[in-house]
Design a protein around this motif. Structure first.
Motif, PDB file in Angstrom:
ATOM      1  N   ILE A  89      -5.203 -34.204 -49.547  1.00 46.60           N
ATOM      2  CA  ILE A  89      -4.382 -33.813 -48.389  1.00 46.60           C
ATOM      3  C   ILE A  89      -4.121 -32.306 -48.348  1.00 46.60           C
ATOM      4  CG2 ILE A  89      -3.305 -36.016 -47.888  1.00 46.60           C
ATOM      5  CD1 ILE A  89      -0.945 -35.269 -49.562  1.00 46.60           C
ATOM      6  N   LEU A  90      -4.090 -31.676 -49.506  1.00 42.73           N
ATOM      7  CA  LEU A  90      -3.821 -30.231 -49.543  1.00 42.73           C
ATOM      8  C   LEU A  90      -5.089 -29.435 -49.226  1.00 42.73           C
ATOM      9  CD1 LEU A  90      -1.173 -28.715 -50.507  1.00 42.73           C
ATOM     10  CD2 LEU A  90      -2.514 -28.130 -52.515  1.00 42.73           C
ATOM     11  N   ALA A  91      -6.221 -29.969 -49.678  1.00 37.73           N
ATOM     12  CA  ALA A  91      -7.490 -29.260 -49.453  1.00 37.73           C
ATOM     13  C   ALA A  91      -8.576 -30.277 -49.091  1.00 37.73           C
ATOM     14  CB  ALA A  91      -7.874 -28.472 -50.699  1.00 37.73           C
ATOM     15  N   PRO A  92      -8.451 -30.885 -47.880  1.00 37.00           N
ATOM     16  CA  PRO A  92      -9.453 -31.887 -47.494  1.00 37.00           C
ATOM     17  C   PRO A  92     -10.843 -31.267 -47.347  1.00 37.00           C
ATOM     18  CG  PRO A  92      -7.902 -31.475 -45.687  1.00 37.00           C
ATOM     19  CD  PRO A  92      -7.423 -30.699 -46.861  1.00 37.00           C
ATOM     20  N   ASP A  93     -10.882 -29.995 -46.896  1.00 41.67           N
ATOM     21  CA  ASP A  93     -12.135 -29.201 -46.925  1.00 41.67           C
ATOM     22  C   ASP A  93     -11.818 -27.986 -47.798  1.00 41.67           C
ATOM     23  OD1 ASP A  93     -13.573 -30.867 -45.111  1.00 41.67           O
ATOM     24  OD2 ASP A  93     -12.249 -30.102 -43.553  1.00 41.67           O
TER      25      ASP A  93
ATOM     26  N   ILE B 277      -1.829 -25.010 -42.772  1.00 40.58           N
ATOM     27  CA  ILE B 277      -0.737 -25.578 -41.961  1.00 40.58           C
ATOM     28  C   ILE B 277       0.020 -26.631 -42.790  1.00 40.58           C
ATOM     29  CG2 ILE B 277      -0.186 -26.930 -39.872  1.00 40.58           C
ATOM     30  CD1 ILE B 277      -2.579 -25.486 -38.554  1.00 40.58           C
ATOM     31  N   TYR B 278      -0.758 -27.506 -43.425  1.00 39.78           N
ATOM     32  CA  TYR B 278      -0.103 -28.519 -44.262  1.00 39.78           C
ATOM     33  C   TYR B 278       0.655 -27.855 -45.419  1.00 39.78           C
ATOM     34  CZ  TYR B 278       0.900 -32.329 -47.360  1.00 39.78           C
ATOM     35  OH  TYR B 278       1.575 -33.202 -48.168  1.00 39.78           O
ATOM     36  N   LEU B 279       0.040 -26.842 -46.000  1.00 45.44           N
ATOM     37  CA  LEU B 279       0.666 -26.148 -47.134  1.00 45.44           C
ATOM     38  C   LEU B 279       2.050 -25.609 -46.742  1.00 45.44           C
ATOM     39  CD1 LEU B 279      -0.459 -25.448 -49.997  1.00 45.44           C
ATOM     40  CD2 LEU B 279      -0.920 -23.167 -49.124  1.00 45.44           C
ATOM     41  N   GLY B 280       2.129 -25.016 -45.570  1.00 40.64           N
ATOM     42  CA  GLY B 280       3.400 -24.471 -45.084  1.00 40.64           C
ATOM     43  C   GLY B 280       4.433 -25.568 -44.886  1.00 40.64           C
TER      44      GLY B 280
ATOM     45  N   VAL C 256       5.812 -30.489 -58.973  1.00 36.04           N
ATOM     46  CA  VAL C 256       4.669 -30.920 -58.152  1.00 36.04           C
ATOM     47  C   VAL C 256       3.381 -30.619 -58.906  1.00 36.04           C
ATOM     48  CG1 VAL C 256       3.553 -30.761 -55.893  1.00 36.04           C
ATOM     49  CG2 VAL C 256       5.972 -30.166 -56.114  1.00 36.04           C
ATOM     50  N   VAL C 257       2.591 -31.652 -59.142  1.00 38.56           N
ATOM     51  CA  VAL C 257       1.291 -31.464 -59.767  1.00 38.56           C
ATOM     52  C   VAL C 257       0.239 -31.600 -58.656  1.00 38.56           C
ATOM     53  CG1 VAL C 257      -0.270 -32.197 -61.592  1.00 38.56           C
ATOM     54  CG2 VAL C 257       2.207 -32.437 -61.912  1.00 38.56           C
ATOM     55  N   VAL C 258      -0.561 -30.544 -58.513  1.00 31.81           N
ATOM     56  CA  VAL C 258      -1.446 -30.443 -57.354  1.00 31.81           C
ATOM     57  C   VAL C 258      -2.880 -30.819 -57.735  1.00 31.81           C
ATOM     58  CG1 VAL C 258      -2.330 -28.810 -55.647  1.00 31.81           C
ATOM     59  CG2 VAL C 258       0.032 -28.609 -56.432  1.00 31.81           C
ATOM     60  N   GLY C 259      -3.532 -31.597 -56.885  1.00 30.50           N
ATOM     61  CA  GLY C 259      -4.917 -32.032 -57.132  1.00 30.50           C
ATOM     62  C   GLY C 259      -5.947 -31.024 -56.636  1.00 30.50           C
ATOM     63  N   GLY C 260      -7.196 -31.358 -56.869  1.00 30.55           N
ATOM     64  CA  GLY C 260      -8.277 -30.397 -56.609  1.00 30.55           C
ATOM     65  C   GLY C 260      -8.914 -30.503 -55.235  1.00 30.55           C
TER      66      GLY C 260
ATOM     67  N   ALA D  75      -2.721 -25.088 -56.934  1.00 32.87           N
ATOM     68  CA  ALA D  75      -1.317 -24.975 -57.370  1.00 32.87           C
ATOM     69  C   ALA D  75      -0.796 -23.572 -57.073  1.00 32.87           C
ATOM     70  CB  ALA D  75      -1.203 -25.296 -58.857  1.00 32.87           C
ATOM     71  N   LYS D  76      -1.655 -22.574 -57.312  1.00 36.32           N
ATOM     72  CA  LYS D  76      -1.262 -21.182 -57.072  1.00 36.32           C
ATOM     73  C   LYS D  76      -0.962 -20.973 -55.577  1.00 36.32           C
ATOM     74  CE  LYS D  76      -3.065 -16.603 -58.003  1.00 36.32           C
ATOM     75  NZ  LYS D  76      -4.314 -16.023 -57.564  1.00 36.32           N
ATOM     76  N   ALA D  77      -1.795 -21.580 -54.733  1.00 41.54           N
ATOM     77  CA  ALA D  77      -1.585 -21.423 -53.281  1.00 41.54           C
ATOM     78  C   ALA D  77      -0.234 -22.029 -52.875  1.00 41.54           C
ATOM     79  CB  ALA D  77      -2.724 -22.090 -52.515  1.00 41.54           C
ATOM     80  N   LEU D  78       0.104 -23.194 -53.421  1.00 33.27           N
ATOM     81  CA  LEU D  78       1.390 -23.821 -53.079  1.00 33.27           C
ATOM     82  C   LEU D  78       2.553 -23.014 -53.656  1.00 33.27           C
ATOM     83  CD1 LEU D  78       3.067 -26.092 -51.822  1.00 33.27           C
ATOM     84  CD2 LEU D  78       2.764 -27.411 -53.935  1.00 33.27           C
ATOM     85  N   LYS D  79       2.389 -22.573 -54.878  1.00 31.52           N
ATOM     86  CA  LYS D  79       3.457 -21.775 -55.513  1.00 31.52           C
ATOM     87  C   LYS D  79       3.738 -20.523 -54.694  1.00 31.52           C
ATOM     88  CE  LYS D  79       3.198 -18.531 -58.144  1.00 31.52           C
ATOM     89  NZ  LYS D  79       2.852 -17.433 -59.026  1.00 31.52           N
ATOM     90  N   GLU D  80       2.662 -19.888 -54.214  1.00 32.94           N
ATOM     91  CA  GLU D  80       2.862 -18.666 -53.422  1.00 32.94           C
ATOM     92  C   GLU D  80       3.558 -18.961 -52.098  1.00 32.94           C
ATOM     93  OE1 GLU D  80      -0.912 -16.648 -53.656  1.00 32.94           O
ATOM     94  OE2 GLU D  80      -0.456 -16.070 -55.736  1.00 32.94           O
ATOM     95  N   LYS D  81       3.218 -20.093 -51.495  1.00 32.33           N
ATOM     96  CA  LYS D  81       3.898 -20.477 -50.249  1.00 32.33           C
ATOM     97  C   LYS D  81       5.388 -20.719 -50.490  1.00 32.33           C
ATOM     98  CE  LYS D  81       1.603 -21.180 -46.334  1.00 32.33           C
ATOM     99  NZ  LYS D  81       1.030 -20.015 -45.826  1.00 32.33           N
ATOM    100  N   LEU D  82       5.706 -21.226 -51.678  1.00 31.19           N
ATOM    101  CA  LEU D  82       7.106 -21.529 -51.987  1.00 31.19           C
ATOM    102  C   LEU D  82       7.916 -20.270 -52.305  1.00 31.19           C
ATOM    103  CD1 LEU D  82       6.581 -24.739 -54.109  1.00 31.19           C
ATOM    104  CD2 LEU D  82       8.032 -24.596 -52.080  1.00 31.19           C
ATOM    105  N   GLY D  83       7.206 -19.199 -52.620  1.00 33.38           N
ATOM    106  CA  GLY D  83       7.876 -17.926 -52.895  1.00 33.38           C
ATOM    107  C   GLY D  83       8.927 -18.065 -53.984  1.00 33.38           C
TER     108      GLY D  83
END
Ligand code: UTP
Length: 223
Positions: free
Chosen positions: A11-15, A20-23, A40-44, A76-84
């Protein structure tokens, strides 16, 4: 409540990463973190599978797993950065580090070592921090009694026991980049520690909030 999420790469990186979903996911996590302790443990997702497929042939399964792990950490890094500022600034690379940090800011991480998926990392972290709830958010709305892609008459299951989920996933085969539903390590972990678990479609964040807050939701509850 103490909550650990496994947020599927599907769901985080379908392609590639879905910005948009990340935000929206970051907004959701920020909102509930006012009331709950969150990891939150993020998948690949697709990037992990593509990188594994593009790697040279003939490597060990562990080497392919390692490629997958690096992709989960990128997500995970992308989500962490969005969370600031709402996120703990480092991405733990081991369960030991993760459990030490749990309980303050939102903790975000990817995979740890070869041999399992991020579902297992999340379930083990839930065990270690004595979580009240483990949420496995992927792109399926319920666990079904049979594979719904192959069986038109597969039935969604609203509630199930720990032994049943172990029985269901034990039948599935796994390899680097491919862990359908929930991996066996995760299923065995929630079984042995009797961790209340919800499997739901993480694309519907309103439904996920209902599940967190004990309201009516769509998904499978395991306890
Ligand atoms: P995922 O957790 O995304 O696995 O990790 P998945 O179930 O195959 O994919 P999603 O959930 O649908 O996105 C990607 C791959 O990284 C390796 C595995 O090979 C896994 O399939 N991995 C991940 C590990 O070896 N160890 C870990 O701790 C995490």
């Amino acid at each position: 409540m103490r909550i650990v999420f496994s947020l599927g790469g599907s769901i985080l990186a379908p392609d590639e990463i879905d910005e948009i979903y990340l935000g929206k996911a970051a907004d959701f996590l920020r909102k509930i973190s006012g009331r709950h302790s969150i990891a939150v443990v993020v998948g690949g997702g697709a990037p992990a599978r593509e990188k594994i497929a593009q790697a040279e042939s003939g490597l060990s399964q562990a080497a392919y797993d390692w490629i997958g792990i690096k992709a989960t950490r990128e997500n995970a890094k992308a989500l962490k950065e969005k969370l600031g500022d709402s996120a703990f600034p480092q991405i733990p690379e081991t369960l030991f580090d993760a459990q030490k940090r749990y309980g303050g800011k939102i903790l975000v991480m990817g995979g740890t070592e070869p041999g399992h998926s991020t579902d297992a990392v999340a379930a083990l972290l839930a065990d270690w921090v004595s979580a009240d709830l483990f949420i496995n958010a992927s792109n399926i709305d319920y666990v079904y009694d049979r594979d719904p892609k192959k069986n038109k008459d597969a039935k969604p299951i609203r509630n199930m026991g720990f032994d049943y989920i172990v029985e269901l996933v034990a039948k599935e085969s796994t390899c680097a980049g491919k862990y359908p539903l929930l991996d066996l390590v995760a299923a065995k972990t929630i079984q042995r520690s009797r961790i209340k678990t919800i499997i739901l479609d993480g694309r519907n964040l309103e439904n996920m909030e209902n599940a967190v807050e004990g309201r009516e939701f769509q998904g499978t509850e395991i306890n």
